[in-house]
Motif scaffolding. Structure first.
Motif, PDB file in Angstrom:
ATOM      1  N   GLY A 112       0.758  -1.243   0.000  1.00 34.01           N
ATOM      2  CA  GLY A 112       0.000   0.000   0.000  1.00 34.01           C
ATOM      3  C   GLY A 112       0.788   1.292   0.000  1.00 34.01           C
ATOM      4  O   GLY A 112       0.193   2.376   0.046  1.00 34.01           O
ATOM      5  N   ILE A 113       2.113   1.247  -0.089  1.00 33.82           N
ATOM      6  CA  ILE A 113       2.885   2.484  -0.186  1.00 33.82           C
ATOM      7  C   ILE A 113       2.788   3.020  -1.613  1.00 33.82           C
ATOM      8  O   ILE A 113       2.930   2.264  -2.577  1.00 33.82           O
ATOM      9  CB  ILE A 113       4.354   2.254   0.202  1.00 33.82           C
ATOM     10  N   VAL A 114       2.553   4.315  -1.741  1.00 36.68           N
ATOM     11  CA  VAL A 114       2.405   4.959  -3.045  1.00 36.68           C
ATOM     12  C   VAL A 114       3.574   5.901  -3.273  1.00 36.68           C
ATOM     13  O   VAL A 114       3.865   6.764  -2.429  1.00 36.68           O
ATOM     14  CB  VAL A 114       1.076   5.735  -3.137  1.00 36.68           C
ATOM     15  N   GLY A 115       4.241   5.735  -4.404  1.00 34.95           N
ATOM     16  CA  GLY A 115       5.311   6.633  -4.803  1.00 34.95           C
ATOM     17  C   GLY A 115       4.921   7.397  -6.049  1.00 34.95           C
ATOM     18  O   GLY A 115       4.206   6.869  -6.914  1.00 34.95           O
TER      19      GLY A 115
ATOM     20  N   CYS B 290      11.011   4.332  -1.405  1.00 36.76           N
ATOM     21  CA  CYS B 290      12.106   3.983  -0.483  1.00 36.76           C
ATOM     22  C   CYS B 290      12.136   4.933   0.710  1.00 36.76           C
ATOM     23  O   CYS B 290      12.319   4.508   1.861  1.00 36.76           O
ATOM     24  CB  CYS B 290      13.441   4.020  -1.222  1.00 36.76           C
ATOM     25  N   GLY B 291      11.980   6.228   0.442  1.00 35.10           N
ATOM     26  CA  GLY B 291      11.978   7.189   1.537  1.00 35.10           C
ATOM     27  C   GLY B 291      10.793   6.996   2.469  1.00 35.10           C
ATOM     28  O   GLY B 291      10.931   7.069   3.701  1.00 35.10           O
ATOM     29  N   LYS B 292       9.635   6.734   1.897  1.00 36.36           N
ATOM     30  CA  LYS B 292       8.448   6.525   2.729  1.00 36.36           C
ATOM     31  C   LYS B 292       8.571   5.244   3.548  1.00 36.36           C
ATOM     32  O   LYS B 292       8.164   5.199   4.718  1.00 36.36           O
ATOM     33  CB  LYS B 292       7.207   6.496   1.840  1.00 36.36           C
ATOM     34  N   ALA B 293       9.118   4.196   2.942  1.00 36.26           N
ATOM     35  CA  ALA B 293       9.304   2.946   3.675  1.00 36.26           C
ATOM     36  C   ALA B 293      10.272   3.120   4.837  1.00 36.26           C
ATOM     37  O   ALA B 293      10.109   2.510   5.905  1.00 36.26           O
ATOM     38  CB  ALA B 293       9.797   1.855   2.726  1.00 36.26           C
TER      39      ALA B 293
ATOM     40  N   PRO C  85      13.084  11.664   4.703  1.00 33.87           N
ATOM     41  CA  PRO C  85      13.050  12.474   3.480  1.00 33.87           C
ATOM     42  C   PRO C  85      14.155  12.034   2.533  1.00 33.87           C
ATOM     43  O   PRO C  85      15.196  11.525   2.951  1.00 33.87           O
ATOM     44  CB  PRO C  85      13.274  13.894   3.975  1.00 33.87           C
ATOM     45  N   LEU C  86      13.921  12.245   1.246  1.00 34.23           N
ATOM     46  CA  LEU C  86      14.862  11.790   0.236  1.00 34.23           C
ATOM     47  C   LEU C  86      16.262  12.365   0.448  1.00 34.23           C
ATOM     48  O   LEU C  86      17.262  11.667   0.247  1.00 34.23           O
ATOM     49  CB  LEU C  86      14.336  12.159  -1.158  1.00 34.23           C
ATOM     50  N   TYR C  87      16.355  13.623   0.861  1.00 31.81           N
ATOM     51  CA  TYR C  87      17.690  14.199   1.034  1.00 31.81           C
ATOM     52  C   TYR C  87      18.497  13.439   2.077  1.00 31.81           C
ATOM     53  O   TYR C  87      19.727  13.380   1.995  1.00 31.81           O
ATOM     54  CB  TYR C  87      17.623  15.696   1.353  1.00 31.81           C
ATOM     55  N   ARG C  88      17.825  12.824   3.055  1.00 27.63           N
ATOM     56  CA  ARG C  88      18.535  12.000   4.032  1.00 27.63           C
ATOM     57  C   ARG C  88      19.100  10.742   3.380  1.00 27.63           C
ATOM     58  O   ARG C  88      20.215  10.311   3.694  1.00 27.63           O
ATOM     59  CB  ARG C  88      17.606  11.629   5.189  1.00 27.63           C
ATOM     60  N   LEU C  89      18.351  10.128   2.464  1.00 27.33           N
ATOM     61  CA  LEU C  89      18.850   8.948   1.766  1.00 27.33           C
ATOM     62  C   LEU C  89      20.038   9.288   0.876  1.00 27.33           C
ATOM     63  O   LEU C  89      20.864   8.412   0.573  1.00 27.33           O
ATOM     64  CB  LEU C  89      17.741   8.327   0.910  1.00 27.33           C
ATOM     65  N   LEU C  90      20.134  10.554   0.456  1.00 25.50           N
ATOM     66  CA  LEU C  90      21.223  10.988  -0.421  1.00 25.50           C
ATOM     67  C   LEU C  90      22.417  11.552   0.350  1.00 25.50           C
ATOM     68  O   LEU C  90      23.379  12.001  -0.270  1.00 25.50           O
ATOM     69  CB  LEU C  90      20.701  12.042  -1.404  1.00 25.50           C
ATOM     70  N   GLY C  91      22.352  11.536   1.675  1.00 21.51           N
ATOM     71  CA  GLY C  91      23.505  11.986   2.449  1.00 21.51           C
ATOM     72  C   GLY C  91      23.228  13.078   3.449  1.00 21.51           C
ATOM     73  O   GLY C  91      24.102  13.437   4.232  1.00 21.51           O
ATOM     74  N   GLY C  92      22.011  13.664   3.400  1.00 23.15           N
ATOM     75  CA  GLY C  92      21.661  14.684   4.374  1.00 23.15           C
ATOM     76  C   GLY C  92      21.942  16.091   3.896  1.00 23.15           C
ATOM     77  O   GLY C  92      22.602  16.315   2.884  1.00 23.15           O
ATOM     78  N   THR C  93      21.426  17.067   4.629  1.00 26.71           N
ATOM     79  CA  THR C  93      21.622  18.474   4.297  1.00 26.71           C
ATOM     80  C   THR C  93      21.531  19.320   5.553  1.00 26.71           C
ATOM     81  O   THR C  93      20.862  18.926   6.525  1.00 26.71           O
ATOM     82  CB  THR C  93      20.588  18.963   3.279  1.00 26.71           C
ATOM     83  N   ARG C  94      22.204  20.454   5.535  1.00 30.24           N
ATOM     84  CA  ARG C  94      22.063  21.432   6.609  1.00 30.24           C
ATOM     85  C   ARG C  94      21.180  22.601   6.193  1.00 30.24           C
ATOM     86  O   ARG C  94      21.008  23.553   6.957  1.00 30.24           O
ATOM     87  CB  ARG C  94      23.443  21.957   7.016  1.00 30.24           C
TER      88      ARG C  94
ATOM     89  N   GLY D 254      12.319  34.594  -3.166  1.00 27.32           N
ATOM     90  CA  GLY D 254      13.379  33.962  -3.933  1.00 27.32           C
ATOM     91  C   GLY D 254      13.983  32.724  -3.299  1.00 27.32           C
ATOM     92  O   GLY D 254      15.013  32.238  -3.776  1.00 27.32           O
ATOM     93  N   MET D 255      13.349  32.179  -2.267  1.00 30.26           N
ATOM     94  CA  MET D 255      13.849  30.970  -1.605  1.00 30.26           C
ATOM     95  C   MET D 255      12.762  29.896  -1.626  1.00 30.26           C
ATOM     96  O   MET D 255      11.581  30.198  -1.485  1.00 30.26           O
ATOM     97  CB  MET D 255      14.258  31.264  -0.160  1.00 30.26           C
ATOM     98  N   ILE D 256      13.201  28.637  -1.787  1.00 29.03           N
ATOM     99  CA  ILE D 256      12.277  27.515  -1.862  1.00 29.03           C
ATOM    100  C   ILE D 256      12.589  26.536  -0.733  1.00 29.03           C
ATOM    101  O   ILE D 256      13.756  26.240  -0.451  1.00 29.03           O
ATOM    102  CB  ILE D 256      12.368  26.835  -3.251  1.00 29.03           C
ATOM    103  N   ARG D 257      11.537  26.061  -0.070  1.00 33.10           N
ATOM    104  CA  ARG D 257      11.712  25.203   1.099  1.00 33.10           C
ATOM    105  C   ARG D 257      12.057  23.780   0.688  1.00 33.10           C
ATOM    106  O   ARG D 257      11.513  23.252  -0.275  1.00 33.10           O
ATOM    107  CB  ARG D 257      10.418  25.204   1.927  1.00 33.10           C
ATOM    108  N   VAL D 258      12.942  23.142   1.452  1.00 34.20           N
ATOM    109  CA  VAL D 258      13.256  21.728   1.255  1.00 34.20           C
ATOM    110  C   VAL D 258      12.262  20.912   2.076  1.00 34.20           C
ATOM    111  O   VAL D 258      12.245  21.014   3.300  1.00 34.20           O
ATOM    112  CB  VAL D 258      14.691  21.407   1.703  1.00 34.20           C
ATOM    113  N   PRO D 259      11.406  20.109   1.432  1.00 32.99           N
ATOM    114  CA  PRO D 259      10.406  19.334   2.193  1.00 32.99           C
ATOM    115  C   PRO D 259      11.086  18.343   3.135  1.00 32.99           C
ATOM    116  O   PRO D 259      12.117  17.750   2.799  1.00 32.99           O
ATOM    117  CB  PRO D 259       9.619  18.597   1.108  1.00 32.99           C
ATOM    118  N   ASP D 260      10.512  18.150   4.313  1.00 37.66           N
ATOM    119  CA  ASP D 260      11.132  17.256   5.285  1.00 37.66           C
ATOM    120  C   ASP D 260      10.265  16.059   5.634  1.00 37.66           C
ATOM    121  O   ASP D 260      10.568  15.303   6.561  1.00 37.66           O
ATOM    122  CB  ASP D 260      11.522  18.014   6.555  1.00 37.66           C
ATOM    123  N   GLY D 261       9.182  15.828   4.868  1.00 36.17           N
ATOM    124  CA  GLY D 261       8.387  14.629   5.062  1.00 36.17           C
ATOM    125  C   GLY D 261       9.055  13.421   4.437  1.00 36.17           C
ATOM    126  O   GLY D 261      10.028  13.545   3.685  1.00 36.17           O
TER     127      GLY D 261
END
Length: 367
Positions: A46-49, A117-120, A124-133, A342-349
């Motif tokens: 039931g996970i939807v991507g 993969c991120g939902k499972a 958030p995807l950025y964490r799977l890619l190494g993280g961000t500050r 001029g700034m866009i938020r990085v989603p954290d879900g």
């Protein structure tokens, strides 16, 4: 976790652009609606991507590639192995093309599987890619082609009033480009994407004429776009940073482009060149060649989200997000990532962080 179903969803959302658009590679003059192709992948638990392909007038071809070839081959496959599945599909179907509709469809699929993969994992995807500050990233306003001095001046000033400090033009007429610079003044950054119109000799002449306008980069100046030796020659002579890459389809294309010394800025398009699995490899290649990555993002759904996460995790301090500067009647992601000042938020879900709005899909789905 197996792939249980795959659905293609075509949306057509009306927009305005502060005037009348001129003809461009995306469609004819007076374009009044943006077509996009979303991909919904559902697992057996039931996970939807969600994924997205590059759209506009090429959607019917991509939809056919997904519906007739790629989606049936994916049913029952492991949804948590996007890179392995994508490579298997490329090898299986390579006789039908290593670019265009096939690769666009594979890109949408890869983005959707990374979302799963991120939902499972609950990350958030950025964490799977190494993280961000970084909680937010600078965005630049990417304008449509107007081919009109008054319209480009008005819309450049409108973008600046909305808080953007960087504006991309898609103009090819010198007088129109000069009008945009005059309207922006000296302190606003301008980039120029001309969509592959010129021979090398023509591009050299144009670059000399553009030199006084202080462009940050000149994007895709040559026809054909895979003329990497020509781009390298232009780069040596023109005095303006050269950018390209949105038309590159495979990792080998990017390897050859970087190896030729063709660009100062490389622009992979995750909804066209293999999704996140390929995109992260381009970042590594670019780092090895001391070349900045500035992701091409002329779309506003899951493909945009993939670009935001990858830039947050892998981009350098000067990397920006391309924001398609249209006045959309509705946005597939709602207002969640609309740039502010001029700034866009990085989603954290988890996963991409935001799912498409079901009400927007209900109202604007056309196929």
């Amino acid at each position: 976790m197996q792939i249980a179903s795959i659905d293609t969803i075509v949306l057509r959302v009306p927009f305005t652009v502060g005037g009348v658009s001129a003809a461009g590679v995306w469609g004819g003059a007076g374009l009044q609606a943006a077509d996009s192709l979303l991909l919904r992948v559902t697992t057996d638990d039931g996970i939807v991507g969600w994924g997205e392909s590059f759209g506009f007038i090429g959607i019917p071809m991509v939809k056919a590639a997904l519906d007739e070839l790629l989606a049936p081959a994916c049913l029952g496959m492991d949804a948590t192995q996007p890179e392995a599945l994508g490579l298997d599909l490329q090898r299986r179907f390579h006789v039908f093309g290593r670019g265009g509709a096939m690769m666009y469809g594979l890109s949408a699929l890869d983005i959707a599987l990374w979302d799963i993969c991120g939902k499972a994992a609950g990350l958030p995807l950025y964490r799977l890619l190494g993280g961000t500050r970084r909680e937010q990233l600078p965005a630049y306003a990417s304008l449509i082609r107007y081919a009109d001095r008054e319209a480009i001046a008005a819309n450049t000033q409108r973008a600046i009033a909305d808080g953007y400090r960087s504006v991309k033009l898609h103009e090819v007429d010198l007088a129109v480009i000069r009008a945009a610079r005059a309207a922006a003044g000296p302190d606003i950054e301008i980039t120029l994407d001309v969509n592959c119109p010129w021979s090398l000799a023509e591009a050299i002449d144009m670059a000399r004429a553009l030199a006084p306008l202080s462009l940050r980069w000149l994007e895709e100046p040559l026809w054909p776009p895979e003329n990497y030796a020509g781009l390298a020659a232009l780069r040596r002579q023109c005095g303006i940073a050269v950018a390209a890459g949105e038309n590159a389809s495979t990792l080998m294309d990017f390897h050859q482009m970087l190896g030729a010394g063709a660009v100062d800025v490389i622009q992979p398009s995750p909804a066209k060149m293999g999704g996140i699995s390929a995109l992260r490899k381009v970042f590594a290649l670019a780092e090895a060649h001391n070349t900045q990555v500035m992701i091409h993002t002329f779309y506003d759904g899951p493909g945009l989200l993939a670009s935001i996460h990858a830039t947050a995790a892998l981009g350098d301090a000067r990397a920006m997000i391309e924001w398609r500067y249209f006045d959309m009647e509705a946005r597939v992601l709602g207002d969640a990532v609309v740039p502010r000042d001029g700034m866009i938020r990085v989603p954290d879900g988890p996963g991409l962080g935001i799912d498409p709005d079901p009400e927007v899909i209900r109202r604007y789905q056309v196929g």
